[in-house]
Write a protein that holds these residues in place. Structure first.
Motif, PDB file in Angstrom:
ATOM      1  N   ASN A   1       0.713  -1.206  -0.107  1.00 45.08           N
ATOM      2  CA  ASN A   1      -0.084  -0.076  -0.016  1.00 45.08           C
ATOM      3  C   ASN A   1       0.747   1.197   0.048  1.00 45.08           C
ATOM      4  OD1 ASN A   1      -2.499  -1.112  -0.207  1.00 45.08           O
ATOM      5  ND2 ASN A   1      -2.371  -1.489   2.025  1.00 45.08           N
ATOM      6  N   ARG A   2       1.917   1.328   0.731  1.00 40.16           N
ATOM      7  CA  ARG A   2       2.592   2.418   0.660  1.00 40.16           C
ATOM      8  C   ARG A   2       3.555   2.588  -0.655  1.00 40.16           C
ATOM      9  NH1 ARG A   2       8.323   2.539   4.533  1.00 40.16           N
ATOM     10  NH2 ARG A   2       8.136   0.507   3.643  1.00 40.16           N
ATOM     11  N   LEU A   3       4.012   1.528  -1.289  1.00 41.18           N
ATOM     12  CA  LEU A   3       4.624   1.609  -2.606  1.00 41.18           C
ATOM     13  C   LEU A   3       3.315   2.090  -3.605  1.00 41.18           C
ATOM     14  CD1 LEU A   3       6.690  -1.470  -2.572  1.00 41.18           C
ATOM     15  CD2 LEU A   3       7.462   0.798  -2.209  1.00 41.18           C
ATOM     16  N   GLN A   4       2.249   1.652  -3.688  1.00 42.95           N
ATOM     17  CA  GLN A   4       1.123   2.056  -4.286  1.00 42.95           C
ATOM     18  C   GLN A   4       0.971   3.535  -4.234  1.00 42.95           C
ATOM     19  OE1 GLN A   4      -0.397   0.067  -6.627  1.00 42.95           O
ATOM     20  NE2 GLN A   4      -2.456   0.730  -6.668  1.00 42.95           N
ATOM     21  N   ARG A   5       1.126   4.107  -3.231  1.00 45.50           N
ATOM     22  CA  ARG A   5       0.956   5.659  -2.945  1.00 45.50           C
ATOM     23  C   ARG A   5       1.950   6.422  -3.799  1.00 45.50           C
ATOM     24  NH1 ARG A   5      -0.593   4.263   2.155  1.00 45.50           N
ATOM     25  NH2 ARG A   5       1.471   4.447   3.034  1.00 45.50           N
ATOM     26  N   TYR A   6       3.043   5.816  -3.817  1.00 42.11           N
ATOM     27  CA  TYR A   6       4.188   6.351  -4.476  1.00 42.11           C
ATOM     28  C   TYR A   6       3.880   6.521  -5.894  1.00 42.11           C
ATOM     29  CZ  TYR A   6       7.054   6.253  -0.187  1.00 42.11           C
ATOM     30  OH  TYR A   6       7.596   6.322   0.973  1.00 42.11           O
ATOM     31  N   LEU A   7       3.547   5.193  -6.504  1.00 43.53           N
ATOM     32  CA  LEU A   7       3.265   5.327  -7.880  1.00 43.53           C
ATOM     33  C   LEU A   7       2.087   6.151  -8.336  1.00 43.53           C
ATOM     34  CD1 LEU A   7       3.644   1.267  -8.818  1.00 43.53           C
ATOM     35  CD2 LEU A   7       5.070   3.234  -9.008  1.00 43.53           C
ATOM     36  N   LYS A   8       1.310   6.329  -7.372  1.00 33.77           N
ATOM     37  CA  LYS A   8      -0.141   7.121  -7.728  1.00 33.77           C
ATOM     38  C   LYS A   8       0.366   8.675  -7.889  1.00 33.77           C
ATOM     39  CE  LYS A   8      -4.028   4.548  -6.100  1.00 33.77           C
ATOM     40  NZ  LYS A   8      -5.245   4.127  -4.930  1.00 33.77           N
ATOM     41  N   LEU A   9       1.220   9.091  -6.738  1.00 33.84           N
ATOM     42  CA  LEU A   9       2.081  10.449  -7.026  1.00 33.84           C
ATOM     43  C   LEU A   9       2.643  10.731  -8.157  1.00 33.84           C
ATOM     44  CD1 LEU A   9       2.787  13.026  -5.439  1.00 33.84           C
ATOM     45  CD2 LEU A   9       4.475  11.566  -4.532  1.00 33.84           C
ATOM     46  N   LYS A  10       3.483   9.433  -8.711  1.00 34.58           N
ATOM     47  CA  LYS A  10       4.005   9.680 -10.073  1.00 34.58           C
ATOM     48  C   LYS A  10       3.158   9.776 -11.075  1.00 34.58           C
ATOM     49  CE  LYS A  10       7.552   7.606 -13.149  1.00 34.58           C
ATOM     50  NZ  LYS A  10       8.182   6.179 -13.782  1.00 34.58           N
ATOM     51  N   ALA A  11       2.113   8.928 -11.166  1.00 37.60           N
ATOM     52  CA  ALA A  11       1.083   9.004 -12.118  1.00 37.60           C
ATOM     53  C   ALA A  11       0.305  10.476 -12.253  1.00 37.60           C
ATOM     54  CB  ALA A  11       0.010   7.944 -11.968  1.00 37.60           C
ATOM     55  N   LEU A  12       0.453  11.123 -11.113  1.00 35.91           N
ATOM     56  CA  LEU A  12      -0.135  12.423 -11.230  1.00 35.91           C
ATOM     57  C   LEU A  12       1.002  13.441 -12.039  1.00 35.91           C
ATOM     58  CD1 LEU A  12      -1.595  12.900  -7.744  1.00 35.91           C
ATOM     59  CD2 LEU A  12      -2.829  12.448 -10.044  1.00 35.91           C
ATOM     60  N   TRP A  13       2.122  13.145 -11.636  1.00 35.45           N
ATOM     61  CA  TRP A  13       3.266  14.150 -12.032  1.00 35.45           C
ATOM     62  C   TRP A  13       3.766  13.648 -13.631  1.00 35.45           C
ATOM     63  CZ3 TRP A  13       5.236  18.567 -10.938  1.00 35.45           C
ATOM     64  CH2 TRP A  13       6.341  18.934 -11.427  1.00 35.45           C
ATOM     65  N   ALA A  14       3.795  12.456 -13.795  1.00 29.12           N
ATOM     66  CA  ALA A  14       4.536  12.122 -15.120  1.00 29.12           C
ATOM     67  C   ALA A  14       3.137  11.862 -16.115  1.00 29.12           C
ATOM     68  CB  ALA A  14       5.292  10.626 -15.241  1.00 29.12           C
ATOM     69  N   THR A  15       3.574  11.889 -17.374  1.00 23.52           N
ATOM     70  CA  THR A  15       2.538  11.636 -18.334  1.00 23.52           C
ATOM     71  C   THR A  15       2.216  10.034 -18.361  1.00 23.52           C
ATOM     72  OG1 THR A  15       3.599  13.225 -19.866  1.00 23.52           O
ATOM     73  CG2 THR A  15       2.085  11.616 -20.683  1.00 23.52           C
ATOM     74  N   ASN A  16       3.229   9.144 -18.197  1.00 22.75           N
ATOM     75  CA  ASN A  16       2.915   7.530 -18.120  1.00 22.75           C
ATOM     76  C   ASN A  16       3.874   7.359 -16.781  1.00 22.75           C
ATOM     77  OD1 ASN A  16       3.234   4.846 -18.622  1.00 22.75           O
ATOM     78  ND2 ASN A  16       1.893   5.253 -20.399  1.00 22.75           N
ATOM     79  N   TYR A  17       3.352   6.690 -16.067  1.00 26.77           N
ATOM     80  CA  TYR A  17       3.830   6.153 -14.775  1.00 26.77           C
ATOM     81  C   TYR A  17       4.987   4.979 -15.016  1.00 26.77           C
ATOM     82  CZ  TYR A  17       1.321   2.210 -13.703  1.00 26.77           C
ATOM     83  OH  TYR A  17       0.486   0.874 -13.748  1.00 26.77           O
ATOM     84  N   VAL A  18       4.751   4.328 -16.298  1.00 24.37           N
ATOM     85  CA  VAL A  18       5.561   3.107 -16.556  1.00 24.37           C
ATOM     86  C   VAL A  18       6.601   3.296 -17.534  1.00 24.37           C
ATOM     87  CG1 VAL A  18       5.259   0.924 -17.646  1.00 24.37           C
ATOM     88  CG2 VAL A  18       3.572   1.548 -15.933  1.00 24.37           C
ATOM     89  N   SER A  19       6.288   4.153 -18.575  1.00 23.00           N
ATOM     90  CA  SER A  19       7.147   4.035 -19.882  1.00 23.00           C
ATOM     91  C   SER A  19       8.668   4.347 -19.734  1.00 23.00           C
ATOM     92  CB  SER A  19       6.519   4.938 -20.954  1.00 23.00           C
ATOM     93  OG  SER A  19       5.354   4.427 -21.319  1.00 23.00           O
ATOM     94  N   ASP A  20       9.007   5.524 -18.966  1.00 22.49           N
ATOM     95  CA  ASP A  20      10.257   5.814 -18.784  1.00 22.49           C
ATOM     96  C   ASP A  20      11.172   4.875 -17.999  1.00 22.49           C
ATOM     97  OD1 ASP A  20       8.894   6.491 -16.578  1.00 22.49           O
ATOM     98  OD2 ASP A  20       9.913   8.296 -15.831  1.00 22.49           O
TER      99      ASP A  20
END
Length: 791
Positions: A211-230
């Motif tokens: 759950n804690r790592l999931q929050r980090y990914l959601k934060l990146k998804a708000l900031w980055a165009t795609n949270y995966v590709s880079d």
């Protein structure tokens, strides 16, 4: 030396009478035309940027809004509700000028607001993906309304990047959903105690660190165009220090039955022209669904530069030349002159000059390309070698004029196809430039193919390019009766430029080391290409099942027969419906597929499993297993990838072992007929062979397949000789025979059920779909099934 004199715009000599200035008007005219072409390209780029920037509106719609606002003001009405008056108060102009400028400012603001609103609506529409779950022939009313609205908003023909800002962002899936799908995907691979332990560890991870790592990914998804590709590009591709030849690069083949011309230089001339025409195009023909076009940005003028810890993808805005390799020599071939693209006949003329050049390679030059085939290291940083290396890296793409003949030919067509695949996959390990975005190979007999680097884009993007190239070459550019390119030749064209090298002995030693690594890898790879003509998607679709799912079941059955068990199976699926999306993983080895394969292996169990269930139970089973398998099976593998480093630290060794389980069966379908440039039904001989790739695991298989037309499927299977339990040809045989068996059984099931459902019901009889005990013992389909099982 006439060409050298023409290259000088002016020259002067000092005489006793003064300075004698001589101008070359031809050279000055060339400079002028080149500058005109450069400015035309800039204007074109600005125009295209404007058009795609205001999509789904048009630039001319601004004028319509301005006229509408001025018309309402002329009728003594204020559509701005006082905003135009407020703008007038801040303009130091006359009364009439204030009115006009304020109206223009308000109209522009209103126009931009409407564009944002339309773009927001388009993004909402493109976020709807339920249409993928619709059954064939049964479209819901919601999907029909969605299609209508989407057509209205995108009625203007879009440019290549028009949809980019309207595409939705890739959502972060719930951690619970990812863990659940992951457990389902590994269930067939684990024993009951192992699976119970894995479930406990997964639940512990989900409730704590997950759950804690999931929050980090959601934060990146708000900031980055795609949270995966880079991260995916960086850690999966660019940070790999092993050879990209075989392990990462993939290949594409020419037509199966047709070679448009046997003249090597002519085939190169048309191929180069078609590729450059594709680069010039600003529209993507044949695009039905709005897809992300970000991968197209680095298609040309791109190379992967090796580094110490990670590689770097370098892209240049434009390039007017290509790099050519022939018999150990490297050339720079200019494909533009005076601002115009050379005709195919002129490019053929230049290529023929390279073929006729008998100059020997410079010391260390002939096998220099091996540095791109072995381990990732950088050797050149300055000097003359750096300038020549820049000429290769900045080239639009790389061309190899191979001195071998390839294709399905001679007395051993099957073996020649295998050698054709290996040649495109690795060649001689030094006659390809594996770091280029893609390299074109033109063989001595006119056959062609390509080898593509994987980090910048995935196979569907390259397949689109290659399909356009083959079709344009054969159907639009064409050849003369004697096999040469069409058009005129300017014989004053300067000679292709030989690249100059001064390779020190230590670099030559590294070339030998890298070549040895690459050669060992190439010798270990076994490739088998098999065109399957017994049936294709036409017969499979009559069963109302997915052809892709049907083939995947055949692959599972083949692997089970070969190895006696199941493995993690990778199938690439596309996520380009999202902005900057690339691929996701379909783990097609599931509980349902493994149960079906096991039942199929036991004839008696199979009969009970398939024929003696109720029709409702069978319908539900087949619907789950085949019709929706590509949709239901995906595991958010990239989501797991972003959590993976911490997962491995937080969970115990069993989790680490399962997460690091290799993909022993890596599969991919090559798309075909993405563009309607020619009719395959009327030109069946122009069937594409598709392409393939090397095995992902040392003890696994790489399987690529292309569903061609209605009656043909081409398979590309690769493995390694070092794994003594793997036999590529045997696997292909299993794929074909077991798919035939499965097809026959499915046909028997469907045929039987149709007869049962058509049978009229009588009072007191069993419900439809139930079979009496007498019919069970005298069932002709059961006998037919046993015959197929014995076969």
């Amino acid at each position: 030396m006439a060409e050298a004199h023409q290259a000088v715009a002016f020259q002067f000599t000092i005489t006793p009478e003064g300075i004698d200035l001589q101008l070359s008007y031809q050279a000055l005219n060339q400079i002028y035309l080149s500058g005109v072409r450069s400015w035309k390209k800039r204007v074109s780029r600005m125009r295209n940027s404007l058009i795609k920037g205001v999509y789904p509106a048009s630039p001319s719609s601004w004028l319509f809004v301005v006229i509408a606002i001025l018309a309402t003001m002329y009728m003594r009405s204020d559509p701005s509700m006082g905003l135009i008056t407020k703008i007038q108060q801040h303009l130091p102009l006359s009364s009439q000028g204030q009115t006009m400028v304020s109206a223009l400012v308000f109209s522009t603001l209103l126009w931009l607001s409407l564009i944002l609103a339309l773009r927001f609506c388009l993004k909402l529409l493109l976020s709807y993906h339920q249409w993928m779950f619709e059954q064939h022939g049964r479209v819901s009313n919601v999907t029909k309304v969605w299609v209508t609205l989407l057509r209205l908003l995108s009625s203007r023909k879009p440019l290549l990047y028009s949809y980019q800002t309207s595409l939705p962002h890739l959502p972060v899936p719930p951690i619970k959903d990812t863990v659940s799908r992951y457990l389902q995907s590994v269930r067939p691979l684990l024993t009951d105690p192992e699976y119970k332990r894995m479930t406990e560890l997964a639940n512990h991870f989900e409730l704590n660190l997950g759950n804690r790592l999931q929050r980090y990914l959601k934060l990146k998804a708000l900031w980055a165009t795609n949270y995966v590709s880079d991260w995916w590009e960086e850690y999966i591709y660019l940070r790999s220090r092993g050879p990209i030849m075989v392990n990462s690069n993939y290949y594409g083949m020419d037509f199966l039955y047709v070679t448009p011309t046997p003249v090597q230089a002519a085939r190169a001339g048309n191929t180069i022209t078609a590729l450059l025409l594709y680069r010039r195009k600003t529209r993507v023909p044949g695009t039905v669904i709005p897809l992300c076009a970000a991968q197209c940005e680095r298609m040309f003028n791109t190379t992967r530069t090796p580094g110490d810890q990670t590689d770097v993808l370098q892209h240049w805005q434009d390039s007017e030349f290509v790099a050519v390799y022939h018999k150990g020599r490297y050339f720079r071939l200019w494909v533009y002159r005076a601002g115009r693209l050379l005709s195919p006949r002129e490019i053929e003329y230049q290529i023929q000059r390279i073929l006729d050049d008998l100059s020997p390679p410079q010391p260390g030059e002939d096998k220099l390309g091996a540095l791109t085939a072995g381990d990732r290291k950088q050797y050149f940083s300055s000097g003359i070698n750096k300038r020549s290396l820049d000429a290769i890296e900045r080239a639009a793409f790389f061309i190899t004029l191979d001195d071998e003949e390839q294709g399905m030919r001679g007395e051993d067509p099957a073996g020649n196809l295998d050698r054709y695949a290996k040649s495109l996959l690795h060649g001689k390990c030094y006659d390809r430039w594996f770091d280029k975005s893609f390299s074109i190979v033109i063989y001595k007999n006119g056959k062609s193919g390509l080898n593509a680097e994987h980090s910048w884009a995935d196979a569907p993007t390259v397949a689109h390019l290659w399909e356009y190239t083959l079709a344009t070459d054969a159907f639009q550019l064409g050849y003369t009766e004697d096999g040469h390119c069409k058009g005129d030749v300017d014989r004053t064209l300067p000679m292709p430029q030989r690249l100059v090298w001064d390779i020190p002995s230590e670099v030559q030693a590294q070339v030998c080391i890298s070549l040895a690594v690459a050669q060992a890898l190439a010798d270990d790879v076994d490739c088998h290409v098999f065109p399957f003509r017994e049936f294709g998607k036409g017969r499979i679709k009559k069963l109302r099942v997915s052809p892709d799912a049907f083939i995947q079941i055949g692959l599972q059955l083949a692997y089970y027969r070969d190895r006696g068990g199941f493995c993690l199976t990778y199938e690439a699926s596309m996520t380009r419906l999202f902005r900057e999306g690339r691929t996701e993983t379909v783990r097609s080895c599931s509980n349902e597929s493994s149960a079906f394969v096991k039942a199929l292996e036991n004839g008696e169990v199979l009969m009970n499993y398939l024929f003696w269930l109720s029709f409702k139970e069978k319908a539900q089973h087949f619907k789950l297993l085949l019709t929706q398998m590509p949709i239901q099976a995906p595991v958010k593998n990239q989501h797991v990838f972003h959590l993976c480093p911490n997962v491995q630290k937080s969970l115990l060794s069993l989790t680490f072992q399962v997460l690091s389980e290799p993909w022993r069966l890596s599969t991919s379908q090559t798309p075909v007929q993405q563009m309607e440039l020619f009719d395959l039904k009327n030109n069946p001989e122009f069937i594409s062979l598709g392409g393939g790739f090397g095995p992902v695991a040392d003890d696994g298989y790489g399987v690529s397949y292309i569903i061609v037309g209605e009656d043909m499927i081409n398979f590309h299977v690769s493995s390694k000789h070092s794994s003594t339990s793997l036999y590529t040809s045997y696997v292909v045989y299993m794929i074909i025979t077991k798919t035939r068996c499965t097809m026959a059984l499915f046909l028997a099931v469907i045929s039987k059920e149709r007869r049962l459902r058509r049978r009229p019901s009588t009072s007191g009889s069993r419900p439809r779909g139930k079979i009496s005990r007498l019919r069970r013992t005298q069932n002709p389909i059961r006998s037919a099934g046993n015959v197929y099982m014995q076969e």
